[in-house]
Scaffold this active site. Structure first.
Site, short mmCIF file in Angstrom:
data_model
loop_
_atom_site.label_atom_id
_atom_site.label_comp_id
_atom_site.label_asym_id
_atom_site.label_seq_id
_atom_site.Cartn_x
_atom_site.Cartn_y
_atom_site.Cartn_z
N GLU A 75 4.56 14.00 6.80
CA GLU A 75 4.58 14.25 8.25
C GLU A 75 4.75 12.95 9.04
O GLU A 75 4.07 12.73 10.05
CB GLU A 75 3.30 14.97 8.68
CG GLU A 75 3.19 16.38 8.12
CD GLU A 75 1.98 17.13 8.62
OE1 GLU A 75 2.08 18.36 8.79
OE2 GLU A 75 0.92 16.50 8.84
N GLU A 84 4.18 23.76 4.76
CA GLU A 84 2.78 24.09 4.98
C GLU A 84 2.73 25.30 5.90
O GLU A 84 3.09 25.21 7.07
CB GLU A 84 2.01 22.94 5.63
CG GLU A 84 1.85 21.71 4.77
CD GLU A 84 1.01 20.63 5.45
OE1 GLU A 84 0.51 20.88 6.58
OE2 GLU A 84 0.86 19.54 4.87
#
Length: 779
Positions: free
Chosen positions: A184, A258
């Site tokens: 991320e 995710e």
């Protein structure tokens, strides 16, 4: 003759071509096609779930992996936490609880492939996002950048990861089919060269399987690379998320890296849950379109030890329980969410696949109430101090976790204030042996009143380090007192010097302090360790009930269970039965305050959602009688948002001020609720303004009981968390205002706002922006 030679030549070419193709198939049993993943030459949909071996007792690894297989998954996602494997520079641990290779091997034995996420940065609500604390000993380090010192340590770590885990890639017959580059990164930076160097380190370490990156829908553009496969993270609206992915990656299989079935918990905020129907509906939508996914988390587990992290700003440490409202509960058993997920996934099995049986539940037991019979006061037993004219960080003392006592002398004199600049993270202040009060970073407390002193006295400040920040711009989170300490009397201000520093490291293994019978020690007004025993002949799990204690850390037979805090929402601590002895078991509890009773018991169910209303950290930013009122002279912009989940930018003539007010006037559904995910400000050049000093000083309405709707969520960098006006007990009508102190006078030329991502309810339509040099009228 000539024809025979030609035929022979063609045969050799075909044979060579066949050998080359065969070699390619051997070397690429898993690859990324233009439309789908390919496993052994056939399209493959990844049905994955995340679980962290560091959060699961090693003896339960196989059980948890069997549960993942039984729910209908074919893959597990596994983070590595760098700080779990390199606890001190150059000293790597891959044994016992840190045996990542064994976890992957068991996964393969249970019929699961592995997506490896080695970092170096992980987040995962883990201490320091998985980065080693000792990096912070270098004062000028720049984390997650091309800082030479940082990059060299990353390279060394990833080389070691490759030594241990590269042999387990599918190209070698192992279970690892893809490896992630960083994590991320788009939410932190946009240095694509940094991402490419991290990729190169993984290749250098021997990883030849496809490499991938992940990010949220609004951050994808910051770190997507043409030669690194991208997946997108989200917890709702897969159609919109995959559209955002297609904008940066036009071809290739669609995958959610995710997908959130629940959320993590923080101290002082309600327990988070996620809708079962929402999970099933959206996973079904993805599977109907052959999109792959990884459920974060399929099983959350527990942040044992002192491994739970924190978010910031504001500083909000996470609970030791990482239950996450996942389909597999904290102690590994099936939940209703598990059952619904299993019934859904069985409809999407690939040819030849069958669902395995669900393993038998892990048994649980109760432990009758028992008293702790010995106590070890901390402050009388401290070791030789480190002397310094100014305060030092915990890292300066070569200490990673635990507590530190600061001590200096205060002169006699009138009542005064002490300003500690900033405290990381929770401090108890004593004059001599008298307890004066607490300074809590969660409340941004750093000033305390000191009574009149008739003679010089010893000032003692015990600082507990809670989790280091694991996400966002506050990663360099050093522990202890953060700057000069000033004694303030009227207009006079004097810096305190001559500090003694006492190190109190904590973690695995019982703290080494001398105990006395509890009935021979006067009642403590300071921190102490309490010790006792209970007997059981069962090695079943249970939940240690901490409601008689207030704040601290607990150990069972030397295993650190984690932190507890009576503010909630968690009131119990998970005790794995495999850590118990047949017969007598030892319990040690550190309590920073005097417990109600030195008493414990074991429950057969956890208490995950019990806030103590009188001590809850989150509190309304509105005092009785406060009202935003008429501040039209400070109005700088009036606008309207669109009904989408995208960032929306509004620019205006630059204005200067310190206090900014966002006033929501209406929403798209016509009811009284307001909700917003994030706010950013732009300077006169259109550049983002730092949010490091922001603080909410007023909110007319925020939901703190029904869910985590506090106003600080507007600048916490978490796009799935939101500010939400109150709805549980009261539902005040529009308009709704949030006032933010920017920390100093700032020139503003624009505002960016991100609507709530999960649904339309509360999405703001019409709004106003105010800016003033002084706090607004009525506040």
């Amino acid at each position: 003759m000539k024809n025979n030679i030609i035929r022979l030549f063609l045969c050799i070419c075909l044979l060579s071509s066949g050998m080359a193709m065969g070699q390619q198939q051997i070397n690429e049993p898993f690859k990324i096609g233009t439309e789908s993943f390919m496993l052994n030459g056939k399209p493959f949909v990844i049905r994955c779930g995340e679980m962290h071996f560091a959060r699961i007792p090693r003896a339960y690894w196989r059980h948890r992996l069997k549960m993942a297989k039984a729910v209908g998954l074919n893959t597990v996602c596994a983070y590595l936490f760098w700080n779990f494997h390199e606890t001190s520079p150059g000293k790597f641990t891959w044994e016992g609880q840190a045996d990542a290779a064994e976890f992957c091997k068991i996964a393969q034995e249970e019929g699961l492939y592995v997506l490896l996420r080695p970092g170096p940065y992980a987040c995962a609500e883990w201490e320091f996002g998985g980065l080693p604390w000792w990096l912070l000993k270098k004062k000028d380090i720049k984390l997650r950048t091309q800082d030479p010192y940082y990059m060299e340590r990353c390279r060394r770590y990833l080389k070691e990861v490759g030594r241990v885990l590269a042999p387990l890639q599918i190209t070698n017959g192992g279970p690892i089919i893809m490896t992630q580059v960083e994590n991320e990164y788009g939410s932190y930076g946009s240095d694509k060269e940094y991402m490419l160097k991290t990729r190169d380190y993984l290749k250098e370490a021997g990883f030849v399987v496809p490499l991938f990156s992940c990010d949220g829908t609004v951050q994808l553009k910051n770190d997507v690379q043409k030669d690194i496969f991208a997946v997108v993270n989200f917890g709702n609206n897969p159609e919109a998320a995959f559209k955002a992915l297609r904008e940066v990656q036009p071809t290739g299989p669609l995958m959610c890296g995710e997908y959130y079935p629940g959320w993590f918990d923080s101290w002082g905020a309600p327990h988070h849950t996620g809708s079962n129907d929402h999970l099933i509906k959206e996973l079904g939508w993805m599977l109907d379109r052959n999109a792959s996914f990884s459920i974060y988390m399929i099983h959350g587990g527990t942040s044992f030890g002192l491994w739970a992290g924190a978010n910031c700003q504001p500083y909000t440490p996470e609970t030791s329980s990482y239950d996450y409202d996942a389909p597999i509960s904290e102690n590994g058993n099936a939940t209703p969410k598990f059952d619904e997920l299993r019934n859904t996934l069985k409809k999407y099995l690939q040819p030849g696949e069958v669902l395995t049986d669900v393993p038998a539940p892990i048994p649980v037991q109760k432990i009758a109430p028992f008293n702790l019979t010995a106590v070890a006061p901390i402050m009388p037993q401290l070791s030789k101090p480190v002397l310094s004219d100014t305060t030092l960080f915990m890292e300066d003392l070569n200490q990673g976790y635990g507590m530190m006592l600061y001590e200096t002398n205060l002169p006699a004199g009138a009542k005064r204030k002490l300003d500690f600049t900033e405290v990381h993270d929770y401090a108890e202040v004593f004059i001599g042996n008298k307890f004066i009060g607490v300074l809590n970073r969660m409340k941004n407390e750093h000033i305390i009143n000191i009574p009149e002193l008739s003679k010089p006295a010893k000032l003692r400040v015990l600082v507990e380090a809670m989790g280091r920040v694991n996400y966002g711009y506050y990663l360099p989170d050093r522990k202890g007192l953060q700057g000069e300490v000033y004694s303030i009397t009227g207009e006079e201000k004097a810096m305190l010097k001559g500090w003694k520093h006492y190190s109190i490291p904590l973690g695995e293994g019982n703290p080494q302090f001398k105990y006395s019978a509890i009935n021979t020690i006067p009642k403590l007004n300071g921190p102490g360790f309490y010790k006792g025993y209970f007997n059981t002949n069962s090695k079943s799990d249970f939940y240690l009930d901490m409601r008689w204690f207030k704040k601290g850390v607990a150990w069972i037979n030397g295993h650190c269970l984690g932190r507890y805090w009576n503010i909630g929402p968690t009131q119990t601590m998970y005790v794995p039965g495999v850590w118990l002895n047949n017969g007598r078991n030892e319990v040690v509890v550190l309590d920073l305050h005097r417990p109600v009773k030195p008493r414990l018991q074991g429950l057969d169910k956890p208490i995950l959602d019990s806030l103590t209303t009188n001590e809850t950290i989150s509190s309304n930013h509105r005092e009785p009688g406060q009202k935003f009122g008429n501040n039209q002279n400070s109005l700088i912009y009036t606008g309207a948002m669109e009904n989408t989940g995208k960032w929306q930018t509004f620019t205006f003539s630059p204005k200067n001020g310190r206090y900014l007010a966002l006033e929501a006037l209406s929403n798209f559904t016509g009811d009284q609720f307001a909700a917003l995910a994030e706010v950013e400000l732009l300077d006169e050049h259109g550049e983002q303004i730092s949010r490091n000093s922001w603080k909410v000083v007023y909110a007319d309405s925020e939901e703190l009981k029904g869910n985590d709707g506090k106003s600080e969520n507007l600048f916490d960098l978490q796009y799935t968390s939101i500010w939400h006006s109150q709805w549980k007990d009261l539902a005040p009508k529009y308009p709704h205002q949030v006032v933010i102190d920017l920390g100093n006078k700032t020139t503003i030329g624009g505002i960016k706002m991100l609507p709530r991502q999960d649904m339309e309810t509360g999405r703001i339509k019409d709004f106003r922006i105010y800016l003033a040099g002084e706090l607004f009228k009525g506040l």
